[in-house]
Design an enzyme around this catalytic site. Sequence first.
Site, PDB file in Angstrom:
ATOM      1  N   LYS A 138       0.942  -1.332  -0.022  1.00  0.00           N
ATOM      2  CA  LYS A 138      -0.119  -0.179  -0.080  1.00  0.00           C
ATOM      3  C   LYS A 138       0.842   1.055   0.068  1.00  0.00           C
ATOM      4  CE  LYS A 138      -4.126   0.434   2.354  1.00  0.00           C
ATOM      5  NZ  LYS A 138      -5.357   0.695   1.460  1.00  0.00           N
TER       6      LYS A 138
HETATM    7  N1  PPE Z   1      -8.024  -2.494  -3.093  1.00  0.00           N
HETATM    8  C1  PPE Z   1      -7.452  -1.193  -2.914  1.00  0.00           C
HETATM    9  C2  PPE Z   1      -6.833  -0.469  -3.974  1.00  0.00           C
HETATM   10  C3  PPE Z   1      -7.449  -0.656  -1.610  1.00  0.00           C
HETATM   11  O1  PPE Z   1      -7.137   0.740  -1.447  1.00  0.00           O
HETATM   12  C4  PPE Z   1      -8.145  -1.102  -0.568  1.00  0.00           C
HETATM   13  C5  PPE Z   1      -8.372  -0.544   0.683  1.00  0.00           C
HETATM   14  C6  PPE Z   1      -8.522  -2.637  -0.973  1.00  0.00           C
HETATM   15  C7  PPE Z   1      -8.579  -3.238  -2.232  1.00  0.00           C
HETATM   16  C8  PPE Z   1      -9.096  -3.374   0.235  1.00  0.00           C
HETATM   17  O2  PPE Z   1      -8.284  -3.720   1.145  1.00  0.00           O
HETATM   18  P1  PPE Z   1      -8.684  -4.057   2.693  1.00  0.00           P
HETATM   19  O3  PPE Z   1      -9.077  -2.695   3.200  1.00  0.00           O
HETATM   20  O4  PPE Z   1      -7.499  -4.541   3.235  1.00  0.00           O
HETATM   21  O5  PPE Z   1      -9.837  -4.952   2.733  1.00  0.00           O
HETATM   22  N2  PPE Z   1      -8.604   0.700   0.607  1.00  0.00           N
HETATM   23  C9  PPE Z   1      -8.298   1.664   1.814  1.00  0.00           C
HETATM   24  C10 PPE Z   1      -8.025   3.152   1.499  1.00  0.00           C
HETATM   25  C11 PPE Z   1      -9.225   3.835   1.308  1.00  0.00           C
HETATM   26  C12 PPE Z   1      -8.919   5.301   1.041  1.00  0.00           C
HETATM   27  O6  PPE Z   1      -9.767   6.238   0.458  1.00  0.00           O
HETATM   28  O7  PPE Z   1      -8.330   5.689   1.689  1.00  0.00           O
HETATM   29  C13 PPE Z   1      -9.159   1.381   2.775  1.00  0.00           C
HETATM   30  O8  PPE Z   1     -10.290   0.660   2.545  1.00  0.00           O
HETATM   31  O9  PPE Z   1      -8.881   1.718   4.128  1.00  0.00           O
END
Ligand code: PPE
Length: 309
Positions: free
Chosen positions: A162
């Site tokens: 990330k």
């Molecule tokens: N793909 C991406 C690109 C992504 O950023 C997230 C989380 C996910 C999948 C899902 O991952 P998880 O949270 O581990 O289930 N996105 C984060 C950022 C959002 C933001 O706008 O800042 C979040 O949901 O915390």
Amino acid sequence: MVLIMVDKSEKIWMDGTFIDWDNAKVHVLTHALHYGSAIFEGIKCYETKNGPAIFRLKEHIDRLYGSAHIFGMKIPFSKQEFSEAVKNTVKVNKLKSCYIRPIVYLGYGPMGLNPVNSPVQCSIAAWSWGAYLGEEGIAKGIRLKTSSFVRNHVNAMMTKAKISGNYVNSILAKQEAVLEGFDESMMLDTEGYVSECSGENLFIVKNNVIKTPFTLAVLPGITRSTIIEIAKDLGYGIKEERFTRDEVYIADECFLTGTAAELTPVREVDNRQIGEGKPGKITKELQNLFLDIVHGKIKKYEHWLDYVK
Ligand code: PPE
């Protein structure tokens, strides 16, 4: 358009100490501001009958340290110290439920692309955040648009990390979708298969079988793995495989997962109705179970909660 404003809390943890929210500042020559040289997490804390509980803290901390390792950055705290700091941020702010945003970034020091001598700095903020894709989205489902921006190629950006800079790709896609009146973008990988959305993983359901793309060009979401595990426990067939955008068009159900988005149903993709155009049966079943789990209502999954005492 859903605008999710930040609800200020009192303190932000910066490099080991708590600073007043309004004083948690960085220099304008902070390396990460210029080049996106930071890694971050999004974690959620929920209200339960035993007080606030952080959902899957260990997995988020492991992913944070994995992101740092991939980026080639050394976090100046142990995992144990960082986990405690996350819990203390919730405690100090007296929050019952919140979104938690740890970030590790290259600070103010040398400029230029060589990161070797840049200071590594850390911060953890926590605030109450409303529904990421809107309350109505959670209840009725959202509308997606296939993005004209291709998802980061696996050898151009590191998709298991990330890294803040990765998110410019997401921002371009999200901006395009919302300016055209959609809620979110569905991004295709460099070969044209469905990957993920700007900040969520994507699932479809067809004939009671649940499918989600492999974690090739997608972030291995912690909510994604939670949903896979609980769907298996419920006895559903679940496949991780490649699929195309038109397979989404003819799916019976579609939903997104993410820490911020939780489980958000999708009712339309590229102006084509998905299933009955409302949250599907399996989507709702998983959404309800997920919400019960994070609120500590299901004993079997309590090991995923870290209580903030
Ligand atoms: N793909 C991406 C690109 C992504 O950023 C997230 C989380 C996910 C999948 C899902 O991952 P998880 O949270 O581990 O289930 N996105 C984060 C950022 C959002 C933001 O706008 O800042 C979040 O949901 O915390």
